[in-house]
Design an enzyme around this catalytic site. Structure first.
Site, PDB file in Angstrom:
ATOM      1  N   ARG A  22      86.851 150.519 -16.595  1.00 35.07           N
ATOM      2  CA  ARG A  22      85.442 150.513 -17.010  1.00 35.07           C
ATOM      3  C   ARG A  22      84.733 151.799 -16.587  1.00 35.07           C
ATOM      4  NH1 ARG A  22      83.386 144.279 -16.514  1.00 35.07           N
ATOM      5  NH2 ARG A  22      85.188 143.451 -17.579  1.00 35.07           N
ATOM      6  N   SER A 138      84.994 121.294 -16.136  1.00 32.30           N
ATOM      7  CA  SER A 138      84.403 122.605 -16.363  1.00 32.30           C
ATOM      8  C   SER A 138      84.823 123.148 -17.732  1.00 32.30           C
ATOM      9  CB  SER A 138      84.909 123.531 -15.242  1.00 32.30           C
ATOM     10  OG  SER A 138      84.552 124.853 -15.476  1.00 32.30           O
ATOM     11  N   SER A 191      77.535 133.421 -23.627  1.00 32.56           N
ATOM     12  CA  SER A 191      76.991 134.743 -23.923  1.00 32.56           C
ATOM     13  C   SER A 191      77.915 135.660 -24.696  1.00 32.56           C
ATOM     14  CB  SER A 191      76.599 135.429 -22.625  1.00 32.56           C
ATOM     15  OG  SER A 191      77.747 135.699 -21.866  1.00 32.56           O
ATOM     16  N   HIS A 219      71.558 132.245 -20.166  1.00 29.85           N
ATOM     17  CA  HIS A 219      71.307 132.972 -21.420  1.00 29.85           C
ATOM     18  C   HIS A 219      70.326 132.242 -22.331  1.00 29.85           C
ATOM     19  CE1 HIS A 219      74.199 136.112 -20.539  1.00 29.85           C
ATOM     20  NE2 HIS A 219      74.889 135.151 -19.968  1.00 29.85           N
ATOM     21  N   THR A 247      68.561 132.376 -14.401  1.00 35.76           N
ATOM     22  CA  THR A 247      68.412 133.719 -13.851  1.00 35.76           C
ATOM     23  C   THR A 247      67.025 134.246 -14.179  1.00 35.76           C
ATOM     24  OG1 THR A 247      69.386 135.939 -13.760  1.00 35.76           O
ATOM     25  CG2 THR A 247      69.280 134.927 -15.921  1.00 35.76           C
ATOM     26  N   LYS A 250      67.451 138.100 -17.088  1.00 34.27           N
ATOM     27  CA  LYS A 250      67.722 138.311 -18.510  1.00 34.27           C
ATOM     28  C   LYS A 250      66.435 138.065 -19.298  1.00 34.27           C
ATOM     29  CE  LYS A 250      72.535 137.211 -17.481  1.00 34.27           C
ATOM     30  NZ  LYS A 250      73.015 138.517 -17.056  1.00 34.27           N
ATOM     31  N   THR A 279      70.587 135.661   3.973  1.00 33.57           N
ATOM     32  CA  THR A 279      70.421 136.892   3.200  1.00 33.57           C
ATOM     33  C   THR A 279      68.928 137.149   2.998  1.00 33.57           C
ATOM     34  OG1 THR A 279      71.131 138.047   1.187  1.00 33.57           O
ATOM     35  CG2 THR A 279      70.596 135.744   0.923  1.00 33.57           C
ATOM     36  N   THR A 280      68.591 138.419   2.835  1.00 29.90           N
ATOM     37  CA  THR A 280      67.185 138.793   2.671  1.00 29.90           C
ATOM     38  C   THR A 280      66.623 138.216   1.368  1.00 29.90           C
ATOM     39  OG1 THR A 280      67.608 140.780   3.931  1.00 29.90           O
ATOM     40  CG2 THR A 280      65.653 140.805   2.529  1.00 29.90           C
ATOM     41  N   THR A 367      86.381 139.811 -19.467  1.00 28.41           N
ATOM     42  CA  THR A 367      85.150 139.129 -19.888  1.00 28.41           C
ATOM     43  C   THR A 367      85.442 138.243 -21.091  1.00 28.41           C
ATOM     44  OG1 THR A 367      83.981 141.090 -19.107  1.00 28.41           O
ATOM     45  CG2 THR A 367      82.704 139.540 -20.412  1.00 28.41           C
TER      46      THR A 367
END
Ligand code: PLP
Length: 403
Positions: A22, A138, A191, A219, A247, A250, A279-280, A367
């Site tokens: 990539r 799943s 997606s 998505h 999320t 997006k 975590t912050t 992907t």
């Protein structure tokens, strides 16, 4: 270290041989002028049109989010300065969680550093720490983050059903022994294929077999439903989904992830999930920008933007199909163009960039499966008719067709 370096070089060499290495393209988005961006090619700055962004509604550069981000930046500074427990909670975080819970008509929501972490954290929390034997079902096309979350549990059994195949899911559900806790994990919009899940039917099977439903709406949030709550909202089944994950990166054009569910479940994850605790907190300007995006997209402005987005996607799909291009017939906002070969896919993307000043992303293994390589096009409300016509002609040339 030398042995490790040698190993790394040989693995990278293998990736190159397979045409899967990539290269990242450094894009400088032109702020409010999105989808225009600048790239440096052969030392020359060039203006390109981006056709492969997950900032699906161009909210990331819109006035609403930018203004809210700037105000919070000036008020709070850049970083949160700590974990949520150690001085990292601001009113933006609190308000955003409330807004997300309201968006999904759930009791509570919890923010994470990304959608990826939200999936890993929530799924591993359910399957790993909540008592009893688990059997998780799943979809085979589930995102890597869900797979990582499920794999973290050493004891949970995992059955993978063929993509969107209800008969297969039912058959597998029937194999779970009595007394085992069951969870169905799936996405609402896939997606890469750009298709929807049969969400109502999956809920029906979950009811029949007494399974919990875990839906990744990454998505779909911002994009579907009367307030942008996703596909479950559009289908009127939000209450039948036990855990919704989303999320902010997006449709909402910012950064971060979340889960929305019952108050008890959210409080449990908040209290036990190490990916949340240690975590912050996400940066306050980001939380503020995301909050303004969510509010905007819940309003009448959001309804108009979603309508325009769908119209753009349909327009581009029709244009490319009429141009004879191998467009996959999708009903979502994603327009995948089939290539089916890693080298060719990269060559098409390169032609588009170097010759046509268009940025599109070649999507290769892992992907998508080998042989299913695509150019993934995501029209936004900011793409004009003129840009779409140019895209169609440019793709024809890249595919070696007579334009
Ligand atoms: N879930 C799905 C289905 C995704 O496609 C992605 C990312 O593309 C994620 C989760 C991770 O979300 P984020 O980019 O916010 O980490």
């Amino acid at each position: 270290m030398e042995a490790l370096n040698e190993f790394c070089r040989s693995e990278i060499h293998a990736l190159r041989q397979e045409g899967r290495y990539r290269e990242f393209c450094t894009l400088e988005r032109q702020g409010r002028r999105f989808p225009f961006a600048t790239i440096a090619l052969d030392g020359q700055a060039r203006e390109v049109v981006v056709w492969s962004s997950n900032d699906y509604l161009a909210m990331g550069s819109g006035d609403t989010a930018v203004a809210a981000g700037i105000t919070a930046l000036e008020t709070h500074g850049v970083g949160a300065g700590g974990t949520r427990n150690i001085s990292g909670t601001t009113r933006y975080h609190v308000d955003l969680e409330r807004e997300l819970a309201a968006l999904h008509r759930k009791e509570a929501a919890l923010l994470f550093g990304s959608g990826y972490i939200a999936n890993v954290s929530a799924l591993s929390c359910i399957l790993g720490t909540f008592g009893g034997a688990w059997h998780v079902f799943s979809d085979e096309k589930n995102h890597a983050s869900m797979i990582a979350g499920m794999r973290r549990s050493r004891s949970a059994r995992r059955s993978i059903f063929r993509h969107n195949d209800l008969a297969h899911l039912k058959e597998l559900l029937g194999t779970a022994p009595e007394g085992v806790r069951k969870l169905i994990a799936f996405e609402s919009v896939y997606s890469m294929d750009g298709d929807f899940a049969p969400i109502r039917e999956i809920i029906g099977l979950a009811r029949e077999f007494g399974a919990i439903t875990y839906l990744d709406e990454v998505h779909a949030v911002g994009l579907y439903g009367d307030e942008g709550g996703g596909l479950a909202q559009r289908e009127g089944v939000e209450q039948d989904i036990d855990i919704i994950q989303g999320t902010l990166a997006k449709g909402f054009g910012a950064q971060g992830g979340y889960v929305a569910s019952s108050a008890s479940f959210i409080d449990y994850v908040r209290s036990y999930a190490s990916d949340f605790i240690f975590t912050t907190a996400i940066a306050p300007p980001i939380a503020a920008a995301a909050l303004s995006s969510v509010r905007f997209l819940r309003s009448a402005d959001g309804v108009r933007l979603r309508a325009r987005h769908q119209e753009r996607a349909q327009h581009v799909r029709t244009l490319l199909r009429d141009a004879g291009l191998p467009v996959m017939p999708t009903a979502t906002h994603i327009v995948p163009v089939r290539v089916g070969d890693a080298d060719r896919c990269r060559a098409v993307a390169w032609h588009m960039l170097a010759e046509e000043n268009i940025y599109v992303t070649p999507i290769n293994y892992p992907t998508v499966p080998r042989g299913s390589e695509i150019i993934r096009i995501t029209p936004t409300p900011a793409h004009t008719d003129e840009m779409a016509s140019h895209l169609a002609g440019a793709l024809q040339r890249a595919f070696g067709m007579n334009a």
